[in-house]
Design a protein around this motif. Structure first.
Motif, PDB file in Angstrom:
ATOM      1  N   GLY A  94      -5.976  69.036  32.975  1.00 23.11           N
ATOM      2  CA  GLY A  94      -6.172  70.001  32.482  1.00 23.11           C
ATOM      3  C   GLY A  94      -5.725  69.414  30.451  1.00 23.11           C
ATOM      4  N   GLN A  95      -4.609  68.176  30.581  1.00 28.33           N
ATOM      5  CA  GLN A  95      -4.285  67.644  28.672  1.00 28.33           C
ATOM      6  C   GLN A  95      -5.859  67.340  28.605  1.00 28.33           C
ATOM      7  OE1 GLN A  95      -1.141  65.850  30.988  1.00 28.33           O
ATOM      8  NE2 GLN A  95       0.050  67.524  30.104  1.00 28.33           N
ATOM      9  N   GLU A  96      -6.546  66.604  29.057  1.00 28.07           N
ATOM     10  CA  GLU A  96      -7.889  65.467  28.617  1.00 28.07           C
ATOM     11  C   GLU A  96      -8.599  66.976  28.409  1.00 28.07           C
ATOM     12  OE1 GLU A  96     -10.581  62.763  28.093  1.00 28.07           O
ATOM     13  OE2 GLU A  96      -8.513  62.483  28.065  1.00 28.07           O
ATOM     14  N   LEU A  97      -9.068  67.519  29.154  1.00 27.17           N
ATOM     15  CA  LEU A  97      -9.525  68.914  28.291  1.00 27.17           C
ATOM     16  C   LEU A  97      -9.558  69.188  27.382  1.00 27.17           C
ATOM     17  CD1 LEU A  97     -10.933  71.625  31.453  1.00 27.17           C
ATOM     18  CD2 LEU A  97     -12.497  70.077  29.426  1.00 27.17           C
ATOM     19  N   ALA A  98      -7.695  69.709  26.774  1.00 32.15           N
ATOM     20  CA  ALA A  98      -7.172  70.027  26.053  1.00 32.15           C
ATOM     21  C   ALA A  98      -7.162  68.644  24.850  1.00 32.15           C
ATOM     22  CB  ALA A  98      -5.381  70.480  26.289  1.00 32.15           C
ATOM     23  N   ARG A  99      -7.550  68.425  25.257  1.00 32.35           N
ATOM     24  CA  ARG A  99      -7.852  66.998  23.739  1.00 32.35           C
ATOM     25  C   ARG A  99      -9.224  66.996  23.393  1.00 32.35           C
ATOM     26  NH1 ARG A  99      -3.613  63.556  27.273  1.00 32.35           N
ATOM     27  NH2 ARG A  99      -5.328  63.115  28.155  1.00 32.35           N
ATOM     28  N   ARG A 100      -9.954  67.292  24.256  1.00 33.42           N
ATOM     29  CA  ARG A 100     -11.399  67.708  23.960  1.00 33.42           C
ATOM     30  C   ARG A 100     -11.389  68.381  23.321  1.00 33.42           C
ATOM     31  NH1 ARG A 100     -14.809  64.292  29.024  1.00 33.42           N
ATOM     32  NH2 ARG A 100     -13.132  62.975  29.370  1.00 33.42           N
ATOM     33  N   VAL A 101     -11.152  69.505  23.533  1.00 38.74           N
ATOM     34  CA  VAL A 101     -11.914  71.199  23.190  1.00 38.74           C
ATOM     35  C   VAL A 101     -10.604  71.625  22.221  1.00 38.74           C
ATOM     36  CG1 VAL A 101     -12.858  71.585  25.091  1.00 38.74           C
ATOM     37  CG2 VAL A 101     -10.231  72.834  24.448  1.00 38.74           C
ATOM     38  N   ALA A 102      -9.441  69.977  21.731  1.00 38.28           N
ATOM     39  CA  ALA A 102      -8.372  71.163  20.669  1.00 38.28           C
ATOM     40  C   ALA A 102      -8.746  70.437  19.094  1.00 38.28           C
ATOM     41  CB  ALA A 102      -7.493  69.674  19.926  1.00 38.28           C
ATOM     42  N   ARG A 103     -10.346  70.339  19.068  1.00 35.21           N
ATOM     43  CA  ARG A 103     -11.070  70.144  17.913  1.00 35.21           C
ATOM     44  C   ARG A 103     -11.202  71.678  17.620  1.00 35.21           C
ATOM     45  NH1 ARG A 103     -17.268  68.837  17.740  1.00 35.21           N
ATOM     46  NH2 ARG A 103     -17.397  68.442  19.558  1.00 35.21           N
ATOM     47  N   PHE A 104     -11.570  72.756  18.159  1.00 32.75           N
ATOM     48  CA  PHE A 104     -12.581  74.233  18.302  1.00 32.75           C
ATOM     49  C   PHE A 104     -10.992  74.428  17.498  1.00 32.75           C
ATOM     50  CE2 PHE A 104     -15.122  71.794  21.324  1.00 32.75           C
ATOM     51  CZ  PHE A 104     -16.273  72.268  20.280  1.00 32.75           C
ATOM     52  N   LYS A 105      -9.716  74.844  17.728  1.00 23.23           N
ATOM     53  CA  LYS A 105      -9.009  75.251  17.291  1.00 23.23           C
ATOM     54  C   LYS A 105      -9.235  76.255  17.937  1.00 23.23           C
ATOM     55  CE  LYS A 105      -7.842  72.247  12.815  1.00 23.23           C
ATOM     56  NZ  LYS A 105      -8.729  71.720  13.091  1.00 23.23           N
ATOM     57  N   ALA A 112     -10.138  83.183  40.412  1.00 26.36           N
ATOM     58  CA  ALA A 112      -8.784  82.598  40.307  1.00 26.36           C
ATOM     59  C   ALA A 112      -8.994  81.154  40.861  1.00 26.36           C
ATOM     60  CB  ALA A 112      -8.658  82.656  42.236  1.00 26.36           C
ATOM     61  N   SER A 113      -9.935  80.668  40.640  1.00 26.45           N
ATOM     62  CA  SER A 113      -9.936  78.861  40.817  1.00 26.45           C
ATOM     63  C   SER A 113     -10.295  77.816  38.894  1.00 26.45           C
ATOM     64  CB  SER A 113     -10.816  78.737  41.378  1.00 26.45           C
ATOM     65  OG  SER A 113     -12.631  78.178  40.490  1.00 26.45           O
ATOM     66  N   GLY A 114     -10.496  79.396  37.897  1.00 26.16           N
ATOM     67  CA  GLY A 114     -10.346  78.848  36.356  1.00 26.16           C
ATOM     68  C   GLY A 114      -8.786  78.913  36.354  1.00 26.16           C
ATOM     69  N   ILE A 115      -8.015  79.563  36.794  1.00 28.01           N
ATOM     70  CA  ILE A 115      -6.510  80.073  36.066  1.00 28.01           C
ATOM     71  C   ILE A 115      -5.664  78.892  36.095  1.00 28.01           C
ATOM     72  CG2 ILE A 115      -4.538  81.151  36.854  1.00 28.01           C
ATOM     73  CD1 ILE A 115      -5.905  83.568  37.555  1.00 28.01           C
ATOM     74  N   ALA A 116      -5.410  77.783  37.087  1.00 27.18           N
ATOM     75  CA  ALA A 116      -4.802  76.592  37.305  1.00 27.18           C
ATOM     76  C   ALA A 116      -5.427  75.871  36.019  1.00 27.18           C
ATOM     77  CB  ALA A 116      -4.743  76.106  38.735  1.00 27.18           C
ATOM     78  N   PRO A 117      -6.573  75.363  35.856  1.00 27.29           N
ATOM     79  CA  PRO A 117      -6.370  74.415  34.318  1.00 27.29           C
ATOM     80  C   PRO A 117      -6.649  75.067  33.181  1.00 27.29           C
ATOM     81  CG  PRO A 117      -8.752  74.804  36.048  1.00 27.29           C
ATOM     82  CD  PRO A 117      -7.302  75.340  36.941  1.00 27.29           C
ATOM     83  N   GLY A 118      -6.640  76.532  33.151  1.00 24.20           N
ATOM     84  CA  GLY A 118      -7.499  77.282  31.878  1.00 24.20           C
ATOM     85  C   GLY A 118      -5.396  77.359  31.509  1.00 24.20           C
ATOM     86  N   LEU A 119      -4.610  77.356  32.659  1.00 21.27           N
ATOM     87  CA  LEU A 119      -3.383  77.139  32.052  1.00 21.27           C
ATOM     88  C   LEU A 119      -2.759  76.259  31.562  1.00 21.27           C
ATOM     89  CD1 LEU A 119      -0.569  78.836  31.665  1.00 21.27           C
ATOM     90  CD2 LEU A 119      -0.117  78.433  34.084  1.00 21.27           C
ATOM     91  N   VAL A 120      -3.270  74.927  32.056  1.00 20.22           N
ATOM     92  CA  VAL A 120      -2.984  73.540  31.396  1.00 20.22           C
ATOM     93  C   VAL A 120      -3.138  74.021  30.171  1.00 20.22           C
ATOM     94  CG1 VAL A 120      -2.807  71.530  31.719  1.00 20.22           C
ATOM     95  CG2 VAL A 120      -2.898  72.588  34.349  1.00 20.22           C
ATOM     96  N   VAL A 121      -4.673  73.969  30.174  1.00 24.66           N
ATOM     97  CA  VAL A 121      -5.507  73.846  28.690  1.00 24.66           C
ATOM     98  C   VAL A 121      -4.337  74.474  27.745  1.00 24.66           C
ATOM     99  CG1 VAL A 121      -7.144  74.100  27.461  1.00 24.66           C
ATOM    100  CG2 VAL A 121      -6.900  73.276  29.551  1.00 24.66           C
ATOM    101  N   ALA A 122      -4.185  76.243  28.412  1.00 25.71           N
ATOM    102  CA  ALA A 122      -3.035  76.951  27.082  1.00 25.71           C
ATOM    103  C   ALA A 122      -2.548  76.323  27.016  1.00 25.71           C
ATOM    104  CB  ALA A 122      -3.717  78.153  27.583  1.00 25.71           C
ATOM    105  N   GLN A 123      -1.279  76.037  27.883  1.00 23.72           N
ATOM    106  CA  GLN A 123       0.004  75.276  27.597  1.00 23.72           C
ATOM    107  C   GLN A 123      -0.043  74.054  26.320  1.00 23.72           C
ATOM    108  OE1 GLN A 123       2.591  74.253  30.790  1.00 23.72           O
ATOM    109  NE2 GLN A 123       4.013  74.742  30.278  1.00 23.72           N
ATOM    110  N   ALA A 124      -1.078  73.076  26.535  1.00 26.16           N
ATOM    111  CA  ALA A 124      -1.008  71.719  25.889  1.00 26.16           C
ATOM    112  C   ALA A 124      -1.319  72.452  24.804  1.00 26.16           C
ATOM    113  CB  ALA A 124      -2.398  71.646  26.836  1.00 26.16           C
ATOM    114  N   LEU A 125      -2.592  73.105  23.975  1.00 23.70           N
ATOM    115  CA  LEU A 125      -2.786  73.600  23.205  1.00 23.70           C
ATOM    116  C   LEU A 125      -1.860  75.173  21.920  1.00 23.70           C
ATOM    117  CD1 LEU A 125      -6.859  73.602  23.412  1.00 23.70           C
ATOM    118  CD2 LEU A 125      -4.933  72.078  22.288  1.00 23.70           C
TER     119      LEU A 125
END
Length: 201
Positions: free
Chosen positions: A50-61, A70-83
């Motif tokens: 999730g943190q790696e995905l967050a690094r990639r999408v951070a430029r979109f702000k 249900a299966s999108g919630i775990a990675p989604g939560l990590v990305v949201a938290q990281a950003l």
């Protein structure tokens, strides 16, 4: 494709290696890694991905991360938290939400039948900048439905991101046809002879 777009699709070596070593492949369509990704979840590894995905999408702000239960919630939560932004998920199961609601019915080839996705319009605003996060990209039906619902709410969809992409399916093209760039950590080129063939880091 420019360097920034190529960076969205750079294979993430730790995930590629685990898929090659541990995946169960059934026929030429089904890849199972649910022992660490979406049934039994390893907190440390899902956090890394999730943190790696967050690094990639951070430029979109983004102002919000959007996924589907249900299966999108775990990675989604990590990305949201990281950003540092909220996570909103569309409901699939007993999808009762506050009105006004946005909804789509999508066919589910892996599970059979149809799935209804519902999202309360209270939680996606017209001013939102949305990045979609999910575990798998295959035919892209769920992602396309999420893009359509977010746009119906007036929001801007900036990117759709996934842990694993089946490149031999049509999902990537379906999303890009809507003008939305795609980010993925592992790209499965094919499933042959009980093995997954992946784009190499």
């Amino acid at each position: 494709m420019n360097d920034a777009d190529l960076a969205l699709l750079r294979p993430y070596a730790p995930l590629v290696r685990r898929i090659e070593a541990e995946a169960t492949v059934i026929g030429d369509q089904i890849l199972k890694i649910d022992h660490f990704l979406n049934h039994r979840i390893e907190p440390g590894f899902i956090t890394e991905m999730g943190q790696e995905l967050a690094r990639r999408v951070a430029r979109f702000k983004p102002s919000v991360i959007l996924t589907a239960e249900a299966s999108g919630i775990a990675p989604g939560l990590v990305v949201a938290q990281a950003l540092g932004v909220p996570l909103v998920y569309a409901k699939k199961y007993a999808p009762q939400v506050e009105s006004p609601a946005l909804a789509r019915v999508i066919p589910s080839p892996t599970k059979g039948g149809e799935t209804k996705l519902v999202l309360s319009q209270r939680y996606i605003m017209g001013s939102d900048r949305v990045v979609i996060v999910d575990d798998f990209l295959s035919n892209g039906r769920t992602a396309v439905a999420l893009i359509e619902m977010a746009r119906e709410a007036g929001a801007e969809v900036l990117c759709a991101s996934f842990i694993v992409e089946k490149r031999f399916k049509q999902g990537h093209a379906a999303i890009e046809a809507l003008g939305v760039p795609v980010a993925t950590l592992a790209q499965v080129e094919g499933l042959e002879n009980g093995r997954a063939r992946l784009t190499q880091p």
